[in-house]
Design an enzyme around this catalytic site. Structure first.
Site, mmCIF file in Angstrom:
data_model
loop_
_atom_site.group_PDB
_atom_site.id
_atom_site.type_symbol
_atom_site.label_atom_id
_atom_site.label_comp_id
_atom_site.label_asym_id
_atom_site.label_seq_id
_atom_site.Cartn_x
_atom_site.Cartn_y
_atom_site.Cartn_z
ATOM 1 N N GLY A 14 -10.134 -19.187 25.356
ATOM 2 C CA GLY A 14 -9.196 -18.068 25.336
ATOM 3 C C GLY A 14 -9.926 -16.743 25.359
ATOM 4 N N GLY A 16 -8.409 -13.638 25.136
ATOM 5 C CA GLY A 16 -7.546 -12.541 24.694
ATOM 6 C C GLY A 16 -8.308 -11.690 23.689
ATOM 7 N N VAL A 82 -7.631 -25.292 30.354
ATOM 8 C CA VAL A 82 -8.064 -26.364 29.447
ATOM 9 C C VAL A 82 -6.875 -27.305 29.215
ATOM 10 C CG1 VAL A 82 -8.804 -26.907 27.088
ATOM 11 C CG2 VAL A 82 -9.839 -25.003 28.328
ATOM 12 N N GLU A 172 11.171 -2.456 21.145
ATOM 13 C CA GLU A 172 10.392 -1.596 22.046
ATOM 14 C C GLU A 172 10.924 -1.682 23.475
ATOM 15 O OE1 GLU A 172 6.193 -2.354 21.395
ATOM 16 O OE2 GLU A 172 6.229 -1.150 19.570
ATOM 17 N N ASP A 300 -3.659 -15.493 17.415
ATOM 18 C CA ASP A 300 -2.274 -15.983 17.381
ATOM 19 C C ASP A 300 -2.153 -17.497 17.291
ATOM 20 O OD1 ASP A 300 -1.297 -13.447 17.602
ATOM 21 O OD2 ASP A 300 -0.260 -13.743 19.507
HETATM 22 C C1 FAD Z 1 5.127 -8.081 23.957
HETATM 23 C C2 FAD Z 1 4.133 -8.050 22.839
HETATM 24 C C3 FAD Z 1 3.900 -6.856 22.172
HETATM 25 C C4 FAD Z 1 2.980 -6.809 21.138
HETATM 26 N N1 FAD Z 1 2.774 -5.618 20.509
HETATM 27 C C5 FAD Z 1 1.849 -5.542 19.532
HETATM 28 C C6 FAD Z 1 1.582 -4.302 18.911
HETATM 29 O O1 FAD Z 1 2.202 -3.287 19.219
HETATM 30 N N2 FAD Z 1 0.592 -4.263 17.967
HETATM 31 C C7 FAD Z 1 -0.122 -5.387 17.614
HETATM 32 O O2 FAD Z 1 -1.014 -5.301 16.775
HETATM 33 N N3 FAD Z 1 0.140 -6.573 18.171
HETATM 34 C C8 FAD Z 1 1.091 -6.692 19.126
HETATM 35 N N4 FAD Z 1 1.356 -7.897 19.714
HETATM 36 C C9 FAD Z 1 0.603 -9.087 19.249
HETATM 37 C C10 FAD Z 1 -0.789 -9.136 19.849
HETATM 38 O O3 FAD Z 1 -0.753 -8.757 21.186
HETATM 39 C C11 FAD Z 1 -1.353 -10.532 19.684
HETATM 40 O O4 FAD Z 1 -1.397 -10.812 18.310
HETATM 41 C C12 FAD Z 1 -2.749 -10.677 20.260
HETATM 42 O O5 FAD Z 1 -2.813 -10.261 21.590
HETATM 43 C C13 FAD Z 1 -3.188 -12.134 20.158
HETATM 44 O O6 FAD Z 1 -4.466 -12.268 20.709
HETATM 45 P P1 FAD Z 1 -5.090 -13.707 20.951
HETATM 46 O O7 FAD Z 1 -6.446 -13.468 21.503
HETATM 47 O O8 FAD Z 1 -4.938 -14.537 19.746
HETATM 48 O O9 FAD Z 1 -4.163 -14.384 22.048
HETATM 49 P P2 FAD Z 1 -3.897 -13.958 23.563
HETATM 50 O O10 FAD Z 1 -4.082 -12.503 23.769
HETATM 51 O O11 FAD Z 1 -2.577 -14.555 23.911
HETATM 52 O O12 FAD Z 1 -5.049 -14.715 24.370
HETATM 53 C C14 FAD Z 1 -5.047 -16.093 24.560
HETATM 54 C C15 FAD Z 1 -5.806 -16.412 25.831
HETATM 55 O O13 FAD Z 1 -5.942 -17.817 25.935
HETATM 56 C C16 FAD Z 1 -5.753 -18.221 27.278
HETATM 57 N N5 FAD Z 1 -5.297 -19.615 27.267
HETATM 58 C C17 FAD Z 1 -4.286 -20.149 26.555
HETATM 59 N N6 FAD Z 1 -4.182 -21.479 26.793
HETATM 60 C C18 FAD Z 1 -5.163 -21.775 27.673
HETATM 61 C C19 FAD Z 1 -5.543 -22.978 28.308
HETATM 62 N N7 FAD Z 1 -4.936 -24.146 28.069
HETATM 63 N N8 FAD Z 1 -6.580 -22.958 29.176
HETATM 64 C C20 FAD Z 1 -7.225 -21.779 29.433
HETATM 65 N N9 FAD Z 1 -6.891 -20.603 28.856
HETATM 66 C C21 FAD Z 1 -5.865 -20.604 27.987
HETATM 67 C C22 FAD Z 1 -4.701 -17.248 27.799
HETATM 68 O O14 FAD Z 1 -4.761 -17.138 29.205
HETATM 69 C C23 FAD Z 1 -5.081 -15.960 27.084
HETATM 70 O O15 FAD Z 1 -5.949 -15.169 27.854
HETATM 71 C C24 FAD Z 1 2.264 -7.975 20.753
HETATM 72 C C25 FAD Z 1 2.497 -9.182 21.429
HETATM 73 C C26 FAD Z 1 3.414 -9.220 22.459
HETATM 74 C C27 FAD Z 1 3.660 -10.515 23.180
#
Ligand code: FAD
Length: 444
Positions: A14, A16, A82, A172, A300
């Site tokens: 991931g 993100g 994955v 929002e 997340d």
């Molecule tokens: C619409 C929206 C608005 C938000 N607004 C806010 C805000 O204002 N303030 C705030 O603090 N937070 C906000 N959040 C929450 C915040 O964006 C998330 O908590 C954060 O981005 C999570 O990051 P992460 O790296 O855990 O997951 P993600 O950013 O979801 O990254 C996960 C990555 O894993 C990859 N992935 C998943 N499964 C696979 C697989 N099987 N094979 C290969 N790759 C895979 C995906 O492609 C992705 O790139 C918001 C969320 C959303 C949806």
């Protein structure tokens, strides 16, 4: 480094906020990392609704992983899906059958929209969890608005939107849509604004915030023209209407789903991990999985315990800090030290309802601010988060100032095109966002 850890290799699933922060932390120290993501870009979710309403182009919130890690020779990017995780063997299996095994595994796969089995929701509603989701919604809104500008009287309701979920995402996007409609009417592009109905089962908007913020959000949204319908659930979604659980229905071609999320689907295919609330991976305070000291889950996808025993919320700052903390713990281990429990630096909670209208609750005692001050706080916190992924903070700040300063929603909605996205050129160092190949809900 200790003798048994001579050639550490960390597999990060991931890219993100959590995965990127982890890989940057390890790459800074020259540790070998393989970062696997199905997309060749990092996406910044907090700004998705700005993309959906054409306030920002998609490529301003999507940054190629290769660009982020250009100066990190020990970080290898693998763009692949994955299919399975074998936590006990520190191995991920890609959908083409390839396997990658490391000395450590960091699961940072994020979340996906949760439709809670509502009939028709996965087929007809627009989730907002990825850049692909936001682009799809933007195109749908644009074609609806263009059609609506010439709508016949019998096509009453063509511009109406139902937003499901009264949390920050729903509030929002509802706020941005009311502003958009108002601006389009003012510039005579549409005859009258579509109705934006915000449906939530709960009794207040922005439930995790204080009562003062609930009231502010309700008042502002209503003033901007939205119609909150609280205490009401969605029973079914159809292509042309939404059925509510009070027996009524609303005619609409646009249902936006901000109704909840659960762990990325790959977590369903993991051998050897315990999952808890939201299907997320339960982790120990040091972010490792119980019984598997070389397996971490961050962001997340994880249920991360707070100091008081509650679970930290799914927020960008939690994701970024937990990713960086996992990297630090791996480095500690490589230097023969003990892993430390994660200490979250709380940046507060905030939501933007419209231009100069935001709420923020910051500090130890959750001091509440609203209006332009909260908008400034929102801008600062998000600029900081964005810069962590080395993304286009300047473009974001320019947008923020422009938005603060004047009303330009109508212009951008009418003219925005995604011409800076690399639709076909695989060699270009820009995000390759492929909208057509995905259905609603395919984001994660
Ligand atoms: C619409 C929206 C608005 C938000 N607004 C806010 C805000 O204002 N303030 C705030 O603090 N937070 C906000 N959040 C929450 C915040 O964006 C998330 O908590 C954060 O981005 C999570 O990051 P992460 O790296 O855990 O997951 P993600 O950013 O979801 O990254 C996960 C990555 O894993 C990859 N992935 C998943 N499964 C696979 C697989 N099987 N094979 C290969 N790759 C895979 C995906 O492609 C992705 O790139 C918001 C969320 C959303 C949806």
């Amino acid at each position: 480094m200790t003798a048994q850890m001579e050639s550490p290799h960390v597999v990060v699933l991931g890219g993100g906020l959590a995965g990127v922060a982890c890989a940057l932390g390890l790459g800074d120290e020259g540790v070998r990392v393989t970062l696997v993501d199905r997309n060749d870009y990092h996406q910044f979710q907090p700004l998705l609704y700005q993309v959906a309403t054409s306030q920002l182009p998609a490529e301003d919130i999507a940054r190629p992983h290769r660009t982020i890690f250009r100066d990190y020779p020990t970080v290898q990017i693998r763009t692949a899906d994955v299919a399975e995780i074998d936590a006990g063997n520190l191995t991920v299996t890609l959908s083409d059958g390839d396997r990658i095994t490391g000395t450590h595994l960091v699961v940072a796969a994020g979340a996906r929209p949760e439709f809670f089995g509502v009939p028709g929701a996965a087929e007809h509603a627009f989730p907002l969890y990825s850049v692909v989701d936001a682009e799809r919604l933007r195109r749908h809104l644009q074609s609806t608005l263009h059609a609506g500008s010439a709508a016949e009287p019998e096509d009453e309701g063509a511009l109406d939107v139902v937003v499901v979920g009264g949390g920050p995402t729903g509030v929002e996007i509802a706020g941005a849509l009311t502003e958009l409609m108002t601006a389009l009417v003012a510039t005579e592009r549409i005859p009258k604004p579509g109705t934006i109905t915000l449906v939530d089962r709960g009794s207040a908007l922005l439930a995790p915030f204080s009562r003062k913020s609930h009231k502010y959000a309700h008042k502002r949204l209503t003033k901007q023209g939205a119609e909150p319908r609280l205490g009401t659930g969605v029973a079914a979604v159809h292509a042309d209407r939404v059925e509510l659980d009070d027996g009524s229905s609303i005619r609409t071609r646009t249902v936006i789903w901000g109704g909840g999320e659960s762990a990325a689907s790959v977590v369903g295919n993991v051998a050897g991990l315990t999952t808890g609330r939201g299907g997320r991976i339960d982790v120990l305070p040091d972010l490792t999985v119980d019984g598997l000291p070389h397996v971490y889950a961050v962001g997340d996808v994880a249920n991360i315990p707070a100091k008081d025993g509650t679970i930290l919320p799914q927020l960008g700052s939690v994701a970024q800090q937990s990713g960086a903390w996992a990297a630090a713990n791996i480095l500690r281990e490589l230097h023969g030290e003990k892993a430390e429990p994660f200490r979250y630096k709380d940046k507060g909670i905030m939501a933007m309802i419209g231009r100069n209208a935001a709420v923020a609750e910051v500090g130890k005692h959750r001091h509440q601010v609203e209006g332009p001050v909260a908008f400034a706080a929102w801008l600062g916190v998000h600029a900081l988060l964005l810069s962590g992924a080395h993304s286009k903070t300047d473009a974001f700040l320019a947008w923020g100032w422009d938005y603060f300063d004047r009303d330009h929603a109508a212009t951008v909605e009418w003219s925005a095109t995604a011409h800076r996205i690399a639709w076909g050129d695989d060699s270009a160092d820009i995000p390759h966002i492929r909208v057509d190949s995905a259905r609603p809900g395919d984001g994660n």
